[in-house]
Design an enzyme around this catalytic site. Structure first.
Site, PDB file in Angstrom:
ATOM      1  N   ASP A  16      13.408   0.099 -14.828  1.00  0.00           N
ATOM      2  CA  ASP A  16      14.829   0.368 -15.109  1.00  0.00           C
ATOM      3  C   ASP A  16      15.456  -0.700 -15.998  1.00  0.00           C
ATOM      4  O   ASP A  16      16.654  -0.974 -15.909  1.00  0.00           O
ATOM      5  CB  ASP A  16      15.631   0.482 -13.802  1.00  0.00           C
ATOM      6  CG  ASP A  16      15.029   1.488 -12.839  1.00  0.00           C
ATOM      7  OD1 ASP A  16      14.819   2.635 -13.256  1.00  0.00           O
ATOM      8  OD2 ASP A  16      14.766   1.117 -11.680  1.00  0.00           O
ATOM      9  N   LYS A  19      14.062   0.479 -21.226  1.00  0.00           N
ATOM     10  CA  LYS A  19      12.987   0.636 -22.207  1.00  0.00           C
ATOM     11  C   LYS A  19      13.223   1.821 -23.132  1.00  0.00           C
ATOM     12  O   LYS A  19      12.922   1.761 -24.321  1.00  0.00           O
ATOM     13  CB  LYS A  19      11.647   0.807 -21.482  1.00  0.00           C
ATOM     14  CG  LYS A  19      11.201  -0.402 -20.684  1.00  0.00           C
ATOM     15  CD  LYS A  19       9.874  -0.188 -19.993  1.00  0.00           C
ATOM     16  CE  LYS A  19       9.943   0.842 -18.893  1.00  0.00           C
ATOM     17  NZ  LYS A  19      10.839   0.457 -17.769  1.00  0.00           N
ATOM     18  N   GLY A  43      11.793   7.291 -15.698  1.00  0.00           N
ATOM     19  CA  GLY A  43      13.026   7.867 -16.207  1.00  0.00           C
ATOM     20  C   GLY A  43      13.606   7.010 -17.305  1.00  0.00           C
ATOM     21  O   GLY A  43      13.999   5.872 -17.069  1.00  0.00           O
ATOM     22  N   HIS A  44      13.601   7.522 -18.525  1.00  0.00           N
ATOM     23  CA  HIS A  44      14.152   6.787 -19.662  1.00  0.00           C
ATOM     24  C   HIS A  44      15.402   7.511 -20.147  1.00  0.00           C
ATOM     25  O   HIS A  44      15.337   8.674 -20.552  1.00  0.00           O
ATOM     26  CB  HIS A  44      13.121   6.679 -20.787  1.00  0.00           C
ATOM     27  CG  HIS A  44      11.957   5.806 -20.434  1.00  0.00           C
ATOM     28  ND1 HIS A  44      10.836   5.697 -21.228  1.00  0.00           N
ATOM     29  CD2 HIS A  44      11.754   4.994 -19.386  1.00  0.00           C
ATOM     30  CE1 HIS A  44       9.985   4.855 -20.663  1.00  0.00           C
ATOM     31  NE2 HIS A  44      10.524   4.429 -19.545  1.00  0.00           N
ATOM     32  N   GLN A 230       7.884   2.302 -15.788  1.00  0.00           N
ATOM     33  CA  GLN A 230       8.066   1.398 -14.653  1.00  0.00           C
ATOM     34  C   GLN A 230       8.168  -0.050 -15.162  1.00  0.00           C
ATOM     35  O   GLN A 230       8.721  -0.270 -16.236  1.00  0.00           O
ATOM     36  CB  GLN A 230       6.964   1.572 -13.616  1.00  0.00           C
ATOM     37  CG  GLN A 230       7.058   2.836 -12.782  1.00  0.00           C
ATOM     38  CD  GLN A 230       6.410   4.031 -13.442  1.00  0.00           C
ATOM     39  OE1 GLN A 230       5.356   3.933 -14.053  1.00  0.00           O
ATOM     40  NE2 GLN A 230       7.035   5.176 -13.312  1.00  0.00           N
TER      41      GLN A 230
END
Length: 440
Positions: A16, A19, A43-44, A230
């Site tokens: 988080d 990225k 999740g990006h 991650q």
């Protein structure tokens, strides 16, 4: 280490870190983006001209027209989720299928993997062991099958008879565990098989020998971006085990997870949040309480909008842990860092950095390897004066308040790695570049 035309982007903390935004920004200078590990538990979130897009499996380069996107063999693929993500992007006018290539060697995430993941977490909680804090997406069980050499892979979708044989054998084991050990419902074979046959028709045109395609791009001297998911401290080998993810999140896996040699990797960019967050269980030495208005923890949580992109879970928040960051930079052989969310610290009177710990009466300056040891660590802090001016949207170093610049300089010294970029907001244009990763 000098910069190279291929760049690896990894998270330097517990994920988080932002990225996706950085990868999206860098793709202006790249021909292709390669995702090399994880699954749709990543999740990006990208913000482009004020519009927010959340990606989980598809590489962040998809938001740049003309950029090729590759899902490498190190990724586990849930085909139903992949189709959902493609459909959502296409509805927003983004061309996906002609640009996306998926390694035939990727293991599939099956519905029975999801059932195992959820049932195991529930059992841990019932027994008072404590949850690992997985996303419940089936990622861990899918990687288990890969290592046990029983995975159903993308390439099996081309062969219905082989798919049925492998799927049946794998699901028999899954259902035995679900029924007889975890005391929960089994997952039906036939609907799972028929759904995979339907999805095969969609996915088959995008299947490819990704490692060789990436090699050909490299031979043409095209610039490639390798995108990790991650964070380093969640790495299955190097993170705070067992409170980790199920894959190798570190820069070294960019080669193995995409099918090319390590000599292809020229520059490693470690994405580092200006403070520290963590989702799920596990030790967190510099953690602050987030539930009390008026506290720093509450400020970080609310101003930083700290909720998981995939699960929506509130992120735990705390001061920057430079001793943990030092460990991450060593593991990744980080060339330079991008500090994100600096603007969240705007308005704080005082800012702290964890520079080490006391553990059993001894002072140490790097994160220990044992999760139990980390739990017993008492952080040692350096204090810095904050700044009242805004850093939001700054695009030049000189626009930052003096105290903000001093803070960033100290991070570089304590972590042993220079700050090459600073993100000052969620939009792709809110970026300060001190040394461009793609320029030698």
């Amino acid at each position: 280490m000098s910069t190279g035309r291929n760049v690896v982007v990894v998270g330097n903390q517990w994920g988080d870190e932002g990225k996706g935004k950085v990868v999206d920004w860098l793709t202006e200078h790249a021909h292709g983006v390669v995702r090399f590990q994880g699954g749709h538990n990543a999740g990006h979130t990208l913000v482009i001209n004020g519009h927010k897009t959340a990606l989980q499996l598809i590489p962040s380069g998809v938001m740049r027209p003309g950029v090729a996107c590759y899902i490498g063999n190190g990724v586990v693929v849930d085909p139903s989720h992949l189709l959902l993500e493609i459909t959502r992007l296409e509805a927003a006018g983004v061309e996906v299928r002609s640009r996306l290539r998926i390694s035939e060697s990727c293991p599939l995430v099956l519905p029975s993997h999801v059932a195992l993941d959820l049932a195991r977490e529930a059992r841990r909680e019932t027994r008072g062991i404590g949850k690992i804090g997985t996303t419940g997406k089936g990622i861990g069980p899918a990687y288990e099958d890969k290592v046990a050499r029983r995975a159903v892979r993308v390439q099996d979708l081309k062969h219905p008879a082989r798919l049925a044989e492998k799927l049946r054998e794998t699901m028999e084991l899954h259902n035995f565990i679900l029924r007889d050990y975890l005391q929960t419902e089994a997952v039906a074979f036939e609907p799972t098989y028929q759904r995979l046959l339907e999805l095969a028709e969609v996915i088959r045109p995008m299947m490819a020998d990704v490692g060789y395609l990436v090699h050909q791009c490299h031979a043409r001297r095209e610039r490639l971006l390798f995108e990790g998911a991650q964070g380093t401290l969640l790495d299955i080998d190097h993170g705070t085990y067992p409170f980790v993810t199920s894959s190798n999140c570190v820069a070294g896996n960019a080669a193995a997870g995409s099918g090319v040699g390590p000599a292809y990797l020229g520059y490693v960019l470690g994405i580092t949040k200006a403070y520290t967050t963590r989702v799920g269980s596990g030790p967190f030495p510099t953690e602050l309480p987030i539930d009390h208005p008026g506290t720093v923890g509450h400020h970080l949580h609310t101003v930083g909008q700290e909720r998981g992109t995939v699960t929506g879970r509130p992120r735990r928040c705390g001061w920057l842990d430079a001793a943990a960051l030092k460990r991450a930079n060593i593991i990744n052989s980080t060339t330079g860092q991008c500090i994100t969310k600096l603007d969240v610290l705007d308005g704080l009177d005082e800012i702290l950095i964890g520079v080490g710990y006391t553990l059993d009466g001894k002072v140490i300056d790097i994160l220990p390897l044992d999760a139990d040891d980390i739990t017993r660590c008492i952080p040692i802090y350096e204090r810095f004066p904050g700044w009242s001016e805004t850093t939001a949207g700054a695009t030049h170093w000189e626009q930052l308040p003096l105290n903000a610049r001093r803070y960033l300089d100290r991070i570089a010294v304590l972590s042993g790695t220079p700050v090459d970029m600073v993100s000052t907001g969620p939009d792709r244009d809110h970026t300060i570049v001190l040394r461009h990763p793609f320029q030698g």
